[in-house]
Design a protein around this motif. Structure first.
Motif, PDB file in Angstrom:
ATOM      1  N   GLY A  37       0.619  -1.159   0.156  1.00 31.99           N
ATOM      2  CA  GLY A  37       0.260   0.288  -0.073  1.00 31.99           C
ATOM      3  C   GLY A  37       0.920   1.156  -0.345  1.00 31.99           C
ATOM      4  O   GLY A  37      -0.057   1.996  -0.062  1.00 31.99           O
ATOM      5  N   GLY A  38       1.826   1.366   0.613  1.00 31.95           N
ATOM      6  CA  GLY A  38       3.433   2.799   0.445  1.00 31.95           C
ATOM      7  C   GLY A  38       2.252   3.445   0.915  1.00 31.95           C
ATOM      8  O   GLY A  38       2.081   3.539   2.211  1.00 31.95           O
ATOM      9  N   PHE A  39       2.574   4.702   0.628  1.00 36.90           N
ATOM     10  CA  PHE A  39       2.412   6.270   1.367  1.00 36.90           C
ATOM     11  C   PHE A  39       0.751   6.140   1.846  1.00 36.90           C
ATOM     12  O   PHE A  39       0.567   7.030   2.548  1.00 36.90           O
ATOM     13  CB  PHE A  39       2.549   6.695   0.986  1.00 36.90           C
ATOM     14  CG  PHE A  39       4.153   7.044   1.298  1.00 36.90           C
ATOM     15  CD1 PHE A  39       4.707   7.352   2.213  1.00 36.90           C
ATOM     16  CD2 PHE A  39       4.993   7.776   0.097  1.00 36.90           C
ATOM     17  CE1 PHE A  39       5.965   7.478   2.151  1.00 36.90           C
ATOM     18  CE2 PHE A  39       6.312   7.267   0.327  1.00 36.90           C
ATOM     19  CZ  PHE A  39       7.006   7.693   1.613  1.00 36.90           C
ATOM     20  N   SER A  40      -0.403   5.339   1.122  1.00 38.39           N
ATOM     21  CA  SER A  40      -1.930   5.071   1.931  1.00 38.39           C
ATOM     22  C   SER A  40      -1.615   4.746   2.759  1.00 38.39           C
ATOM     23  O   SER A  40      -2.659   4.694   3.448  1.00 38.39           O
ATOM     24  CB  SER A  40      -2.273   4.050   0.899  1.00 38.39           C
ATOM     25  OG  SER A  40      -1.777   2.352   1.191  1.00 38.39           O
ATOM     26  N   ARG A  41      -0.919   4.778   3.965  1.00 39.77           N
ATOM     27  CA  ARG A  41      -1.087   4.524   5.209  1.00 39.77           C
ATOM     28  C   ARG A  41      -1.470   5.751   6.208  1.00 39.77           C
ATOM     29  O   ARG A  41      -1.894   5.827   6.875  1.00 39.77           O
ATOM     30  CB  ARG A  41       0.468   4.139   5.881  1.00 39.77           C
ATOM     31  CG  ARG A  41       0.594   3.423   6.905  1.00 39.77           C
ATOM     32  CD  ARG A  41       1.407   2.742   7.962  1.00 39.77           C
ATOM     33  NE  ARG A  41       1.076   1.004   7.398  1.00 39.77           N
ATOM     34  CZ  ARG A  41       2.384   0.485   8.167  1.00 39.77           C
ATOM     35  NH1 ARG A  41       3.137   0.685   8.467  1.00 39.77           N
ATOM     36  NH2 ARG A  41       1.386  -0.636   7.068  1.00 39.77           N
ATOM     37  N   ILE A  42       0.043   6.702   5.662  1.00 45.29           N
ATOM     38  CA  ILE A  42      -0.315   8.087   5.742  1.00 45.29           C
ATOM     39  C   ILE A  42      -1.953   8.655   5.189  1.00 45.29           C
ATOM     40  O   ILE A  42      -2.415   9.118   6.318  1.00 45.29           O
ATOM     41  CB  ILE A  42       0.013   8.924   4.806  1.00 45.29           C
ATOM     42  CG1 ILE A  42       1.760   8.952   4.787  1.00 45.29           C
ATOM     43  CG2 ILE A  42      -0.051  10.748   4.973  1.00 45.29           C
ATOM     44  CD1 ILE A  42       2.917   9.755   4.219  1.00 45.29           C
ATOM     45  N   ASP A  43      -2.598   8.186   4.122  1.00 45.71           N
ATOM     46  CA  ASP A  43      -3.897   8.658   4.345  1.00 45.71           C
ATOM     47  C   ASP A  43      -4.987   7.926   5.382  1.00 45.71           C
ATOM     48  O   ASP A  43      -5.998   8.290   5.515  1.00 45.71           O
ATOM     49  CB  ASP A  43      -4.566   7.812   3.095  1.00 45.71           C
ATOM     50  CG  ASP A  43      -4.356   8.361   1.658  1.00 45.71           C
ATOM     51  OD1 ASP A  43      -4.087   9.712   1.920  1.00 45.71           O
ATOM     52  OD2 ASP A  43      -4.228   8.107   0.412  1.00 45.71           O
TER      53      ASP A  43
END
Length: 135
Positions: free
Chosen positions: A43-49
């Protein structure tokens, strides 16, 4: 690679004493916090979302230590600094000022904490930028 390392900048205008999962209740002074994490999976930077949804009150599951901070009504997630394609979570966390909660975000490594504290936003941003550049 779609992810890397990130640092969340969180503003806390008043002191709070939130429960932080298995770490228990901790006093957090007013000021600025940086939480350093990694987003290296699919998921990459979708964690920031996801972190943004927790901070906005749109997601109430408390899975990670940072969820307890972001989910508190007094906190505001102000920014996310990204280091794309770099696996430098621990070196960055170790280079930042000490935080008030030992073990925060560091249950899978030997870092003291992945939560840093500073009374001044600009100082914390400078330290994050320097830590990323030096790592």
């Amino acid at each position: 690679m779609t992810g890397g390392t990130y640092a969340l900048l969180v503003e806390l205008p008043e002191p709070i004493s939130p429960p932080i999962g298995a770490l228990g209740t901790h006093e957090l002074p007013a000021g600025w916090y940086a939480y350093v994490g990694s987003a290296l999976g699919a998921g990459g930077f979708s964690r920031i979302d996801r972190h943004r949804r927790v901070a906005a009150g749109e997601h109430d599951v408390r899975h990670w230590h940072v969820d307890y901070l972001l989910g508190h009504e007094a906190t505001t997630l102000r920014d996310a600094v990204r280091a794309p394609g770099r696996e430098i979570e621990c070196p960055v966390a170790r280079a930042l000022p000490a935080g008030p909660v030992d073990g925060f975000g560091a249950s899978d490594c030997d870092c003291r904490s992945h939560l840093a504290y500073a009374s001044d936003e600009d100082e914390l941003r400078r330290r994050i930028d320097a830590a990323i550049a030096d790592a």
